[in-house]
Design a protein around this motif. Structure first.
Motif, mmCIF file in Angstrom:
data_model
loop_
_atom_site.group_PDB
_atom_site.id
_atom_site.type_symbol
_atom_site.label_atom_id
_atom_site.label_comp_id
_atom_site.label_asym_id
_atom_site.label_seq_id
_atom_site.Cartn_x
_atom_site.Cartn_y
_atom_site.Cartn_z
ATOM 1 N N UNK A 39 -66.330 30.657 14.536
ATOM 2 C CA UNK A 39 -67.380 29.678 14.216
ATOM 3 C C UNK A 39 -67.599 29.691 12.711
ATOM 4 N N UNK A 40 -68.404 28.758 12.271
ATOM 5 C CA UNK A 40 -68.596 28.545 10.837
ATOM 6 C C UNK A 40 -68.554 29.847 10.026
ATOM 7 N N UNK A 41 -67.736 29.851 9.040
ATOM 8 C CA UNK A 41 -67.554 31.055 8.249
ATOM 9 C C UNK A 41 -67.681 30.707 6.771
ATOM 10 N N UNK A 42 -68.596 31.335 6.097
ATOM 11 C CA UNK A 42 -68.831 31.039 4.693
ATOM 12 C C UNK A 42 -68.001 31.985 3.841
ATOM 13 N N UNK A 43 -67.060 31.437 3.052
ATOM 14 C CA UNK A 43 -66.174 32.321 2.289
ATOM 15 C C UNK A 43 -66.736 32.678 0.909
ATOM 16 N N UNK A 44 -67.784 32.023 0.492
ATOM 17 C CA UNK A 44 -68.465 32.342 -0.787
ATOM 18 C C UNK A 44 -67.460 32.652 -1.904
ATOM 19 N N UNK A 45 -66.533 31.773 -2.116
ATOM 20 C CA UNK A 45 -65.476 32.057 -3.073
ATOM 21 C C UNK A 45 -65.532 31.036 -4.197
ATOM 22 N N UNK A 46 -65.861 31.481 -5.381
ATOM 23 C CA UNK A 46 -65.921 30.557 -6.516
ATOM 24 C C UNK A 46 -64.876 30.958 -7.535
ATOM 25 N N UNK A 64 -66.940 45.955 2.963
ATOM 26 C CA UNK A 64 -68.276 45.868 3.567
ATOM 27 C C UNK A 64 -68.862 44.463 3.457
ATOM 28 N N UNK A 65 -68.410 43.696 2.445
ATOM 29 C CA UNK A 65 -69.002 42.373 2.217
ATOM 30 C C UNK A 65 -68.153 41.232 2.756
ATOM 31 N N UNK A 66 -67.096 41.534 3.488
ATOM 32 C CA UNK A 66 -66.244 40.462 3.994
ATOM 33 C C UNK A 66 -67.074 39.533 4.892
ATOM 34 N N UNK A 67 -67.034 38.220 4.634
ATOM 35 C CA UNK A 67 -67.830 37.305 5.466
ATOM 36 C C UNK A 67 -67.177 37.091 6.831
ATOM 37 N N UNK A 68 -67.348 38.063 7.689
ATOM 38 C CA UNK A 68 -66.710 38.021 9.010
ATOM 39 C C UNK A 68 -67.699 37.512 10.042
ATOM 40 N N UNK A 69 -67.208 36.688 10.957
ATOM 41 C CA UNK A 69 -68.065 36.224 12.035
ATOM 42 C C UNK A 69 -68.020 37.252 13.172
ATOM 43 N N UNK A 70 -69.023 38.131 13.173
ATOM 44 C CA UNK A 70 -69.025 39.229 14.142
ATOM 45 C C UNK A 70 -69.204 38.734 15.579
ATOM 46 N N UNK A 153 -60.342 33.591 7.167
ATOM 47 C CA UNK A 153 -60.708 33.951 5.799
ATOM 48 C C UNK A 153 -59.464 33.995 4.908
ATOM 49 N N UNK A 154 -58.417 34.599 5.436
ATOM 50 C CA UNK A 154 -57.153 34.699 4.700
ATOM 51 C C UNK A 154 -56.625 33.299 4.376
ATOM 52 N N UNK A 155 -56.635 32.403 5.384
ATOM 53 C CA UNK A 155 -56.126 31.038 5.160
ATOM 54 C C UNK A 155 -56.920 30.317 4.076
ATOM 55 N N UNK A 156 -58.239 30.594 4.035
ATOM 56 C CA UNK A 156 -59.080 29.891 3.060
ATOM 57 C C UNK A 156 -58.956 30.485 1.654
ATOM 58 N N UNK A 157 -58.776 31.785 1.567
ATOM 59 C CA UNK A 157 -58.875 32.448 0.260
ATOM 60 C C UNK A 157 -57.523 32.814 -0.356
ATOM 61 N N UNK A 158 -56.591 33.271 0.474
ATOM 62 C CA UNK A 158 -55.335 33.796 -0.074
ATOM 63 C C UNK A 158 -54.585 32.816 -0.983
ATOM 64 N N UNK A 197 -54.029 41.259 6.225
ATOM 65 C CA UNK A 197 -52.635 40.798 6.218
ATOM 66 C C UNK A 197 -52.178 40.178 4.892
ATOM 67 N N UNK A 198 -52.978 40.292 3.848
ATOM 68 C CA UNK A 198 -52.551 39.823 2.522
ATOM 69 C C UNK A 198 -51.331 40.631 2.078
ATOM 70 N N UNK A 199 -50.485 39.998 1.251
ATOM 71 C CA UNK A 199 -49.305 40.688 0.717
ATOM 72 C C UNK A 199 -49.252 40.450 -0.784
ATOM 73 N N UNK A 200 -48.838 41.473 -1.549
ATOM 74 C CA UNK A 200 -48.787 41.299 -2.997
ATOM 75 C C UNK A 200 -47.657 42.146 -3.575
ATOM 76 N N UNK A 201 -47.057 41.680 -4.685
ATOM 77 C CA UNK A 201 -45.927 42.412 -5.259
ATOM 78 C C UNK A 201 -46.385 43.713 -5.911
#
Ligand SMILES: [Zn+2]
Ligand SMILES: [Zn+2]
Length: 275
Positions: A39-46, A64-70, A153-158, A197-201
């Motif tokens: 459900x609605x998830x606020x990613x607060x990403x600027x 601790x601050x991940x905007x997860x829909x519990x 969250x990953x789809x919105x932010x990564x 599941x983020x990946x980085x070099x």
């Protein structure tokens, strides 16, 4: 997405029959999550401010601050417990107790999710024992139950994170440590986040856990006659990281599956004294 994941699971079951049971159980969980939309998830990403923070080594979110829909995660966990407590598993009584708790005490699963996010092993263990379940089983199920929310969250932010600029051993999105790594086709090393599941070099000859770059104390070993996998270790901090060499495979599986289907390498690493 789910369909592709299921194809990989089926292929791995064929290729690594020793993992049949684990992968089949995981396939059940994936199927149970199929229609779950957080459900609605606020990613607060600027953009701007976050870019500046990242240059200084701060991930976009702290765990601790991940905007997860519990609420969504709790519903998923309840589905898992319902499914598993009706199976022939030896721990089905504990699973039934956990199911009862999650249905009657909405705060119970949320306490568990929060303990996972703040990596509070004591509380995780206590919560497992409350319902006579192996804390590892409950932890695994709860982490998978966080997936739909973390995926959204990953789809919105990564896509908005410039991973080339990130040269730390922890995840640029959530700050977690890697649980597995891979070499891509050109041989570049990528780390995979244990949570989102983020990946980085990341440099091949550097320990992501203690930043050790000394060739003498970094090394790797392979399991007998097993091409395409290795365990990188660091003698300084005694940590290890499994690595999948994608150059060896035609169609590499997502890292979450590779992680599940390479538990024998974790056992080997532990036997060698690495954690
Ligand atoms: Zn992450
Ligand atoms: Zn190290």
């Amino acid at each position: 997405m789910t369909e592709r994941l299921l194809e990989h699971i089926d292929r791995l079951i064929q290729q690594r029959p020793v993992y049949k049971e684990i992968l089949e159980s995981y396939r059940d969980l994936v199927n149970l999550m199929e229609d779950v939309e957080p459900k609605h998830q606020d990613t607060k990403f600027e953009g701007g401010l976050e870019d500046m923070k990242r240059k200084e080594g701060f991930p976009v979110f702290s765990r601790e601050d991940l905007p997860i829909n519990f609420e969504t995660s709790s519903e998923v966990l309840t589905k898992f417990l319902d499914h598993l407590s009706n199976s022939q598993r030896e721990d089905k009584d504990g699973l039934k107790k956990a199911l009862q708790k999650s249905k009657t005490e909405p705060e119970w699963p949320i306490k568990l999710f929060k303990a996972i996010l703040r990596q509070d092993k004591k509380t995780q263990s206590r919560i497992g024992k409350e319902v006579d379940l192996d804390p590892k089983v409950l932890l695994f199920l709860a982490k998978v139950a966080l997936r739909p929310s973390l995926s959204a969250l990953y789809d919105a932010v990564s896509p908005r994170i410039d991973k080339k600029e990130w040269d730390y051993g922890y995840c640029p999105l959530c700050g977690s440590q890697p649980d597995i790594a891979y070499f891509d086709k050109p041989g570049k090393r990528y780390l995979h986040c244990e949570l989102c599941k983020e990946e980085w070099p990341y440099p091949r000859l550097k320990c992501p856990f203690c930043q050790n770059e000394d060739h003498e104390t970094l090394g790797y070993f392979q399991a007998d006659k097993e091409e395409g996998f290795r365990v990188d270790f660091c003698k300084k901090c005694l940590r290890y990281l499994k690595t999948v060499d994608q150059r060896v495979f035609e169609d590499a599986a997502p890292m979450e599956l590779e992680n599940l289907a390479t538990i024998h390498l974790d056992i080997l690493a532990n036997e060698h004294g690495f954690k």
